[in-house]
Design a protein around this motif. Structure first.
Motif, PDB file in Angstrom:
ATOM      1  N   PHE A 192      65.855  63.377  43.096  1.00  0.00           N
ATOM      2  CA  PHE A 192      66.827  62.293  43.079  1.00  0.00           C
ATOM      3  C   PHE A 192      67.154  61.965  44.529  1.00  0.00           C
ATOM      4  O   PHE A 192      68.055  62.535  45.123  1.00  0.00           O
ATOM      5  N   LEU A 193      66.342  61.046  45.106  1.00  0.00           N
ATOM      6  CA  LEU A 193      66.374  60.740  46.533  1.00  0.00           C
ATOM      7  C   LEU A 193      65.888  61.954  47.333  1.00  0.00           C
ATOM      8  O   LEU A 193      64.979  61.861  48.132  1.00  0.00           O
ATOM      9  N   ILE A 194      66.548  63.106  47.113  1.00  0.00           N
ATOM     10  CA  ILE A 194      66.058  64.371  47.645  1.00  0.00           C
ATOM     11  C   ILE A 194      65.877  65.309  46.449  1.00  0.00           C
ATOM     12  O   ILE A 194      66.208  64.951  45.321  1.00  0.00           O
TER      13      ILE A 194
END
Length: 270
Positions: A195-197
């Motif tokens: 999640f993004l990262i």
């Protein structure tokens, strides 16, 4: 969807069979599979590809061979040649006898690449020790093999005309996941969620493995992917279902794992 990295579920005894399966898969891939060593140095080419095709045709499970119990008239020999359409792999009548039934066993230790191997071994490493701990060494080994056979024949029944080699430990490992879901549904599993990262979370096993199975079933029905490609999703589904059914009688006597409260992430989970 998620990448498991660790489960909060200590085993009572050393999982020697799981360790042996991990070692065997790595040895077969690195030491016996043609072209792997050359690929690490960037030296693989047509000759390696032809040797790999011959190796897989001989030792991998092929659906049409499993269903019709006969080999094709022509198979790759491992050699290279030049034909009307240019350089390619030489084919000829098979110079060996192949047992389709035994090929299911050998195919469980063959992999198509590093990601294929490492993905399967990661799941086996995390979830195999507890299933082995519950079943015992010998029964766990038999269970692993039976799930692999169920996965291969399940795939072959729905793809009886396919001549493509079916390789990988995925079906057997899927059986291990199915058994873990039945035996330890409340065990907490550390996962990385993209999640993004990569966000670390600790989730119940029934969420991690249940969502994995739903995704495999979704893909096996042709949903969410343009084509099945080289991934045998049906084999994953069949192996998982076999693992659940075989583990079900052991469910009642399985001791519960440690059950930390809530879903935690980051430093709060320490």
């Amino acid at each position: 969807m998620v990448i498991p990295v660790h489960d909060v579920n200590p085993a009572r005894r050393t999982p020697w069979v799981t360790y042996a399966l991990l070692a065997a898969n790595f040895v077969v891939f690195v030491a016996l599979t043609p072209g792997v060593v050359d690929s690490l140095t960037g030296g693989s080419g047509l000759a390696d590809l032809c040797r790999l095709q011959a190796f897989l045709d001989r030792y991998a499970a092929v659906p049409q061979e499993l269903i019709h119990h006969r080999m094709p008239d022509l198979v790759p020999t491992g050699g290279t040649g030049v034909g009307p359409q240019g350089p390619g792999c030489v084919v000829d009548r098979p110079g060996y006898d192949k047992s389709p039934e035994l090929s299911v066993l050998t195919s469980m230790f063959l992999h198509g690449g590093w990601l294929h191997l490492l993905g399967n071994m990661l799941f086996l490493w995390i979830f195999g020790n507890n299933v082995e701990d519950r079943m015992g060494h010998v029964r766990y080994l038999l269970f692993y093999v039976v799930c692999g056979y169920a996965a291969a024949y399940g795939f072959a029944l729905l793809n009886a005309g396919s001549g493509d080699p079916l390789i990988g430990a995925s079906g057997a490992v899927a059986g291990v996941l199915g058994a873990y879901l039945v035996l330890y549904p409340k065990a907490r599993v550390w996962v990385l969620v993209p999640f993004l990262i990569f966000l670390p979370l600790r989730l119940p096993a029934w969420i991690v493995l249940g969502s994995w199975f739903v995704l495999q079933a979704f893909y096996s029905a042709g949903q969410g992917v343009s084509a099945a490609g080289t991934v045998a999703y049906v084999a994953h589904v069949a192996g998982f279902a076999a693992g659940m059914l075989l583990a079900w009688p052991l469910q009642r006597g399985t001791p519960p794992p440690p059950d930390p409260e809530g879903v935690r992430f980051g430093r709060r989970a320490r």
